[in-house]
Design a protein around this motif. Structure first.
Motif, PDB file in Angstrom:
ATOM      1  N   SER A   8       0.807  -1.234   0.000  1.00 30.31           N
ATOM      2  CA  SER A   8       0.000   0.000   0.000  1.00 30.31           C
ATOM      3  C   SER A   8       0.836   1.279   0.000  1.00 30.31           C
ATOM      4  O   SER A   8       0.335   2.340   0.333  1.00 30.31           O
ATOM      5  N   ASN A   9       2.095   1.187  -0.355  1.00 23.93           N
ATOM      6  CA  ASN A   9       2.973   2.351  -0.462  1.00 23.93           C
ATOM      7  C   ASN A   9       3.225   2.662  -1.931  1.00 23.93           C
ATOM      8  O   ASN A   9       2.894   1.862  -2.809  1.00 23.93           O
ATOM      9  N   SER A  10       3.830   3.802  -2.181  1.00 19.13           N
ATOM     10  CA  SER A  10       4.231   4.137  -3.552  1.00 19.13           C
ATOM     11  C   SER A  10       5.208   3.073  -4.047  1.00 19.13           C
ATOM     12  O   SER A  10       6.006   2.557  -3.270  1.00 19.13           O
ATOM     13  N   TYR A  11       5.135   2.779  -5.334  1.00 16.88           N
ATOM     14  CA  TYR A  11       5.995   1.743  -5.900  1.00 16.88           C
ATOM     15  C   TYR A  11       7.469   2.034  -5.666  1.00 16.88           C
ATOM     16  O   TYR A  11       7.920   3.158  -5.833  1.00 16.88           O
ATOM     17  N   GLU A  12       8.200   1.011  -5.317  1.00 22.52           N
ATOM     18  CA  GLU A  12       9.653   1.037  -5.281  1.00 22.52           C
ATOM     19  C   GLU A  12      10.120  -0.056  -6.222  1.00 22.52           C
ATOM     20  O   GLU A  12       9.858  -1.225  -5.983  1.00 22.52           O
ATOM     21  N   ASN A  13      10.779   0.315  -7.301  1.00 21.86           N
ATOM     22  CA  ASN A  13      11.248  -0.622  -8.309  1.00 21.86           C
ATOM     23  C   ASN A  13      10.085  -1.515  -8.782  1.00 21.86           C
ATOM     24  O   ASN A  13      10.107  -2.731  -8.597  1.00 21.86           O
ATOM     25  N   PRO A  14       9.054  -0.917  -9.391  1.00 18.29           N
ATOM     26  CA  PRO A  14       7.865  -1.679  -9.777  1.00 18.29           C
ATOM     27  C   PRO A  14       8.147  -2.742 -10.841  1.00 18.29           C
ATOM     28  O   PRO A  14       8.978  -2.554 -11.716  1.00 18.29           O
ATOM     29  N   LYS A  15       7.445  -3.850 -10.726  1.00 16.36           N
ATOM     30  CA  LYS A  15       7.512  -4.947 -11.689  1.00 16.36           C
ATOM     31  C   LYS A  15       6.089  -5.274 -12.123  1.00 16.36           C
ATOM     32  O   LYS A  15       5.161  -5.266 -11.317  1.00 16.36           O
ATOM     33  N   ILE A  16       5.926  -5.571 -13.411  1.00 18.28           N
ATOM     34  CA  ILE A  16       4.615  -5.874 -13.970  1.00 18.28           C
ATOM     35  C   ILE A  16       4.527  -7.357 -14.273  1.00 18.28           C
ATOM     36  O   ILE A  16       5.413  -7.921 -14.913  1.00 18.28           O
ATOM     37  N   CYS A  19      -0.295 -10.479 -16.140  1.00 14.48           N
ATOM     38  CA  CYS A  19      -1.700 -10.063 -16.062  1.00 14.48           C
ATOM     39  C   CYS A  19      -1.825  -8.538 -16.053  1.00 14.48           C
ATOM     40  O   CYS A  19      -2.926  -8.006 -15.972  1.00 14.48           O
ATOM     41  N   TRP A  20      -0.701  -7.839 -16.102  1.00 15.01           N
ATOM     42  CA  TRP A  20      -0.593  -6.385 -16.116  1.00 15.01           C
ATOM     43  C   TRP A  20      -0.786  -5.730 -14.751  1.00 15.01           C
ATOM     44  O   TRP A  20      -0.857  -4.518 -14.651  1.00 15.01           O
ATOM     45  N   HIS A  21      -0.840  -6.493 -13.683  1.00 15.65           N
ATOM     46  CA  HIS A  21      -0.821  -5.909 -12.341  1.00 15.65           C
ATOM     47  C   HIS A  21       0.625  -5.650 -11.956  1.00 15.65           C
ATOM     48  O   HIS A  21       1.510  -6.427 -12.320  1.00 15.65           O
ATOM     49  N   SER A  22       0.859  -4.572 -11.235  1.00 16.35           N
ATOM     50  CA  SER A  22       2.232  -4.235 -10.858  1.00 16.35           C
ATOM     51  C   SER A  22       2.379  -4.155  -9.346  1.00 16.35           C
ATOM     52  O   SER A  22       1.438  -3.816  -8.627  1.00 16.35           O
ATOM     53  N   PHE A  23       3.590  -4.487  -8.894  1.00 13.81           N
ATOM     54  CA  PHE A  23       3.919  -4.546  -7.477  1.00 13.81           C
ATOM     55  C   PHE A  23       5.373  -4.128  -7.298  1.00 13.81           C
ATOM     56  O   PHE A  23       6.155  -4.166  -8.238  1.00 13.81           O
TER      57      PHE A  23
END
Length: 54
Positions: A8-16, A19-23
């Motif tokens: 629930s924080n701003s992305y840090e080094n986001p990965k997709i 399914c196109w969801h990113s974390f």
């Protein structure tokens, strides 16, 4: 829209995922079972194959 659904924080080094969801990378690393070659998306439950390079 720019927050990770795991931490629930701003992305840090986001990965997709496929399914196109990113974390955040760190969140995914903690979520993935050790030595696993795939990952089930925590939002839509679609399986994604993990690249051999990480």
């Amino acid at each position: 829209m720019l927050t990770c659904h795991i931490c629930s924080n701003s992305y840090e080094n986001p990965k997709i995922l496929s399914c196109w969801h990113s974390f955040c990378l760190k969140c995914l690393e903690e979520y993935i079972p050790e030595n696993s070659l795939s990952l089930v998306c925590p939002l839509c439950f679609v399986s994604s194959v993990l690249p051999a390079s990480g």
